[in-house]
Design a protein around this motif. Structure first.
Motif, PDB file in Angstrom:
ATOM      1  N   THR A 180      51.595  14.015  46.423  1.00 48.08           N
ATOM      2  CA  THR A 180      51.628  15.029  47.344  1.00 48.08           C
ATOM      3  C   THR A 180      50.393  14.940  48.118  1.00 48.08           C
ATOM      4  O   THR A 180      49.295  14.411  47.945  1.00 48.08           O
ATOM      5  CB  THR A 180      51.497  16.211  46.602  1.00 48.08           C
ATOM      6  N   VAL A 181      50.182  15.677  49.368  1.00 50.13           N
ATOM      7  CA  VAL A 181      49.067  15.483  50.271  1.00 50.13           C
ATOM      8  C   VAL A 181      48.663  17.000  50.194  1.00 50.13           C
ATOM      9  O   VAL A 181      48.993  18.090  50.140  1.00 50.13           O
ATOM     10  CB  VAL A 181      49.636  15.364  51.553  1.00 50.13           C
ATOM     11  N   TRP A 182      47.310  16.886  50.050  1.00 51.87           N
ATOM     12  CA  TRP A 182      46.246  18.145  49.991  1.00 51.87           C
ATOM     13  C   TRP A 182      45.624  18.353  51.311  1.00 51.87           C
ATOM     14  O   TRP A 182      45.024  17.447  51.835  1.00 51.87           O
ATOM     15  CB  TRP A 182      44.980  18.072  48.814  1.00 51.87           C
ATOM     16  N   HIS A 183      46.346  19.355  52.020  1.00 52.68           N
ATOM     17  CA  HIS A 183      45.808  19.553  53.285  1.00 52.68           C
ATOM     18  C   HIS A 183      44.495  20.519  52.996  1.00 52.68           C
ATOM     19  O   HIS A 183      44.829  21.544  53.505  1.00 52.68           O
ATOM     20  CB  HIS A 183      46.759  20.014  54.248  1.00 52.68           C
TER      21      HIS A 183
END
Lengths: 473, 473
Positions: A180-183
């Motif tokens: 997952t990408v932490w923006h």
């Protein structure tokens, strides 16, 4: 923990299908070497993602297939965090080198958003072009990349004033071990919404995720700068002088480096082309002081006031205040070539240590005699005194070489690290743990903290794919 | 997650045997009230441990018995982090008030070791006695305690120069949810040995452990200070003026507070005894500027130079430069009484928000008209402009009261928070999440970060005993 698998041909085929267009490369030597040539890594392949989405897809594939990943920045780390040794499962090296865009500069906010693959010198240049300063500065700035600098919480010569790499970060974009990408690229100076994931990733050496971009703090450029090399009567006098400098210019002191005569002797021996500043031979102890002041105060005059006050208090015996930018450069050249001279001499053992500031003088007093109980050595002790961070490096006697001290090396390291620990210091001030200091962390680390670290690692990376063997066994 | 149990009589009997001498108290009202009297907590008992070993034994007993614990500092939090509402399991309140010793002061290192129960004003005084400055400063400093200030990563008026509570910490001693003690009271400026547990606990609002003591950074005291209240032409002009101030004095600007005329109107209405600085009525926008300079530069002269440069650039229209300590105090009195005036008026809804610095002017421009679409309000917008942190508070029209706006309140909050989020801002700049903003965190927080937070919480506190319901549901 489940068994890890190699990034073998079948996996790479699957990966190619999962991430169309992903650039996959063979493992060139540069990815498995380290700066001091002391050990080598091994890997199955290198991928060079072009953007955060590709990074996320790669990590997702690795998590699903239990393939280890070694994140790779500029390869300048000194503790092997970027090198996984030959073992059961050959890792995939994930190089951020193609993600090297400065996405945004906000001069009025003193903020820049840069991708992880940006080289530090390029970030410094982009800040300068916007009339600002990116203050992180260290010897490898021509090749070290932002992602690695943050992952290792790098230090350098301006920590005293501006803090270490951690202190330069407002926000992060990162890929977590589940893909997952932490923006989190916030440009905020204050944000109390939940746990400090930013600082957890900074300094985790690629074991908890991959930083892909950062919102970095910039500083105003000082209106004027001054540099001096001052002969001090002792390390204790150097500390007293630092207090005096702060009274004189407050936060205006940008660097305060301790240098021992050995450093200049080594320069004379190995790099005679570097101009040496003391006509009659170097003093026993020196400090290199940098001031950067706002308008309304002349930095050279401030330095002269510091020199005079230091002399009046018996702290300073002699000094060279640079009168031009060229002279400033010459003084810094001395400091910056000391590591190269050290490499040419070839240390028996090198130590990146920190101490409570007040304990630095006593440590220096007792460490030499303790080492002499093991054998006769030459010692070059220098570093970022204002941060309590010494590079305490131990060298062969003239006519001998590193190889002559194989037996003594572990004793030297143990002796110094035990001493540092006894003073409440750290055995890794700015270089990190990597794979070189895992045993040191186990020996000197607090057990409750270590247990918490292991619990966090297992929670965020249950498959154990992120840079396995670094920081934690 | 397992079911939690009340701290009932049987548990307290066991606890008394497990921790001989532990001070157990009934739940006085002060432990279950909050500063704005908006909601109440509930608890079975209060324990007041005398040292870290007692804290550890209490937490161990709670973990074993699945009894919830609410850590309690000064009770000044504004988001309900210190209050667990009536529910299935009545918690134990663990108050740090008896652990209020300053253990050590190291003036030459600029370090102090203080226990969690120390009141902020006492820490400031201990620093001053040692000739140093502990720069954390906020309205509740007479009752807020160090443990709570760190657990919530408190802000205040000097963040611009010295950073928030997080930036004041070198090391921590803390009890983790399994009852182990992390002995991390290092006095080091650099320590790269493993994950940043320190910053993880700071700002975790008592949900990951209990801070029992901290090694705190001190700063040299500025040699001279100056204060001015300057009338600026707009919030944008205020930001430009801040850049100009930094060119003039670098890091020497300690505070830069934005004040709107509404604040002074509220003071006139509710606290007429507070001296008002503008004879002809206040301007629309003001900034309160504090300089603290090292010797060699006169702060009042620097302030005059700033005023003149600001006026020449059309940023500043008028100004009052304090000529004495008493005048400095008067100017600060205005700023410090605004929250009290706000309370007397009674806000419809209050917002502790932060924005990227460059977006502050546009936010202020568009927020008013957006709110006017809901109803007519009075707005008092003020705060720590240098940090991009505004207290944007919405008030009833004259003759109306808070109770007249029950219907509009959720719309107001949603409208402003959506707007802030759209600008990349934060809906909790310095107060934290507590229990008041859990839904906001879920709405505006990054999903990957939230998942990581939940994983970390479950890993460190699998029984879920630490301040349940705060930060995470």
């Amino acid at each position: 923990m489940t068994q890890l698998s190699s990034a073998d041909g079948a996996f790479l085929d699957d990966l190619g299908r999962a991430v169309p267009g992903l650039r996959v490369r063979p493992v060139e030597a540069r990815y498995v070497e380290e700066p001091r040539d002391r050990w080598a890594g091994a890997a199955a392949a290198v991928v060079q993602p072009a953007n955060v989405d590709e990074v996320a897809l790669v990590i997702r594939a690795c998590t699903d297939a239990r393939v280890p990943v070694v994140p790779y920045g500029g390869g300048t780390g000194l503790v092997g965090g970027q090198l996984m040794p030959e073992g059961d499962a050959a890792p995939l090296i994930l190089s951020l080198e193609r993600m090297n865009a400065v996405r945004d500069v906000h001069p009025s906010e003193n903020v820049m958003v840069a991708e992880a693959g940006c080289i530090l010198a390029d970030v410094q240049a982009a800040a300068a072009e916007a009339g600002r300063l990116f203050p992180l500065s260290l010897a490898s700035e021509g090749s070290a990349r932002i992602g690695g600098l943050l992952a290792t919480n790098a230090g350098g010569v301006n920590v005293l004033r501006y803090g270490n790499a951690r202190a330069q970060v407002l926000g992060l974009e990162a890929v977590l071990p589940d893909g997952t990408v932490w923006h989190g690229l916030k440009r905020l100076h204050k944000d109390n919404t939940g746990y400090d994931l930013r600082n957890l990733l900074v300094g985790s050496e690629g074991t908890l995720g991959i930083i892909t971009a950062a919102a970095l703090k910039l500083a105003p450029r000082p209106a004027g700068e001054a540099t001096a090399m001052l002969a001090v009567t002792s390390p204790r006098a150097a500390l007293d002088l630092l207090a005096l400098v702060r009274e004189e210019v407050g936060e205006g002191v940008s660097a305060f480096e301790l240098i021992h005569r050995a450093g200049l002797d080594f320069l004379a021996e190995t790099l005679p082309e570097v101009k040496r500043p003391w006509a009659d031979g170097p003093p026993e102890w020196m400090v290199l002081v940098d001031l950067g002041l706002s308008r309304g105060r002349d930095p050279v005059a401030a330095m002269e006031a510091i020199f005079e006050a230091g002399a009046a208090e018996g702290l300073v015996q002699d000094g060279i205040i640079a009168q031009s930018e060229a002279q400033r450069r010459e003084l810094w050249d001395v400091r910056e070539h000391i590591p190269e001279a050290n490499r040419k001499i070839g240390s028996v053992s090198s130590h990146d240590i920190s101490l409570p500031l007040g304990s630095v003088p006593e440590f220096i007093e007792v460490a030499g005699p303790k080492l002499a109980e093991i054998a006769e050595f030459r010692i070059n002790c220098f570093g970022h005194l204002g941060d309590g961070n010494l590079h305490y490096n131990v060298f062969p006697m003239p006519g001998k070489s590193r190889a002559d001290y194989e037996e003594e090396r572990p004793q030297v390291k143990r002796c110094l690290h035990d001493l540092v620990h006894g003073f409440g210091g750290s055995v890794s001030a700015e270089h990190g743990i990597g794979r070189l200091k895992v045993a040191d962390l186990e020996r000197y680390g607090d057990p409750a903290k270590l247990a918490a670290m292991r619990a966090i690692k297992a929670a965020l990376d249950p498959a154990g794919i992120m840079n396995p063997g670094a920081v934690l066994r």
